[in-house]
Design a protein around this motif. Structure first.
Motif, mmCIF file in Angstrom:
data_model
loop_
_atom_site.group_PDB
_atom_site.id
_atom_site.type_symbol
_atom_site.label_atom_id
_atom_site.label_comp_id
_atom_site.label_asym_id
_atom_site.label_seq_id
_atom_site.Cartn_x
_atom_site.Cartn_y
_atom_site.Cartn_z
ATOM 1 N N GLN A 68 0.848 -1.190 0.000
ATOM 2 C CA GLN A 68 0.000 0.000 0.000
ATOM 3 C C GLN A 68 0.885 1.241 0.000
ATOM 4 N N LYS A 84 -3.929 -4.172 2.821
ATOM 5 C CA LYS A 84 -5.305 -3.937 3.242
ATOM 6 C C LYS A 84 -5.412 -2.549 3.887
ATOM 7 N N VAL A 85 -6.471 -1.823 3.558
ATOM 8 C CA VAL A 85 -6.675 -0.494 4.141
ATOM 9 C C VAL A 85 -6.858 -0.649 5.647
ATOM 10 N N HIS A 86 -6.099 0.119 6.409
ATOM 11 C CA HIS A 86 -6.165 0.064 7.868
ATOM 12 C C HIS A 86 -5.707 1.402 8.437
ATOM 13 N N GLU A 102 -7.200 -2.999 13.472
ATOM 14 C CA GLU A 102 -8.375 -2.714 12.660
ATOM 15 C C GLU A 102 -9.690 -2.982 13.378
ATOM 16 N N LYS A 109 -17.011 2.512 8.992
ATOM 17 C CA LYS A 109 -17.460 2.724 7.613
ATOM 18 C C LYS A 109 -18.992 2.699 7.535
ATOM 19 N N VAL A 120 -20.148 4.370 1.083
ATOM 20 C CA VAL A 120 -18.724 4.605 1.323
ATOM 21 C C VAL A 120 -17.936 3.529 0.589
ATOM 22 N N THR A 121 -17.053 3.964 -0.298
ATOM 23 C CA THR A 121 -16.277 3.023 -1.112
ATOM 24 C C THR A 121 -14.820 2.924 -0.681
ATOM 25 N N LYS A 122 -14.374 3.897 0.071
ATOM 26 C CA LYS A 122 -12.963 3.922 0.458
ATOM 27 C C LYS A 122 -12.826 4.760 1.715
ATOM 28 N N GLN A 123 -11.838 4.423 2.532
ATOM 29 C CA GLN A 123 -11.591 5.226 3.726
ATOM 30 C C GLN A 123 -10.099 5.328 3.977
ATOM 31 N N HIS A 124 -9.732 6.389 4.673
ATOM 32 C CA HIS A 124 -8.342 6.601 5.075
ATOM 33 C C HIS A 124 -8.406 7.238 6.460
#
Length: 137
Positions: A68, A84-86, A102, A109, A120-124
């Motif tokens: 990432q 993986k987004v975390h 996580e 979300k 919601v399709t993406k988060q940061h």
């Protein structure tokens, strides 16, 4: 490393010692280094490696979903071996970046989606503070 080789072969990408070394350094480093830091770690053992090779390898790994690339508002991207987004926490003094568990944010979300009626399709998610090392100095 076998998984890396398999993914590279499946995408018809060259498997070079330099690419393997870039991936190995990143996978064994939890500091979320930038390309320049990875280059400096590799240079003693790979004196012919270029910074461009490190950048190209990291870009390829991110494109293939192996790592990432994270933009933390600095002048360069940091690279995380966990694709993986975390969530992360960043020290405002030394810029150390650490992963957060996580499971504490699993429902966030859905809560946000319900709150604003968005899909919601993406988060940061990033927190900032002073790490324990800097807090004692």
């Amino acid at each position: 490393m076998e998984a890396l080789v398999k993914v590279l072969k499946n995408h018809k990408c060259k498997i070079t010692p330099q690419r393997l070394a870039v991936y190995h350094v990143l996978r064994n480093n939890k500091d979320h280094p930038n390309a320049e830091a990875i280059f400096k770690m590799l240079e003693p053992n790979y004196p012919t490696i270029s910074l461009a090779t490190v950048y190209k390898s990291l870009e390829l790994f991110a494109e293939l979903g192996l790592i990432q690339a994270i933009n933390l508002g600095e002048n360069s991207f940091r690279y995380d071996p966990n694709p993986k987004v975390h969530p992360h926490v960043i020290c405002s003094k030394c810029n150390k970046v650490e992963d957060l568990p996580e499971e504490y944010f699993d429902d966030l979300k859905a809560v946000v989606a319900k709150l604003v009626n968005y899909k919601v399709t993406k988060q940061h998610l990033t927190f900032y503070g002073i790490c324990s090392d800097c807090n004692t100095n």
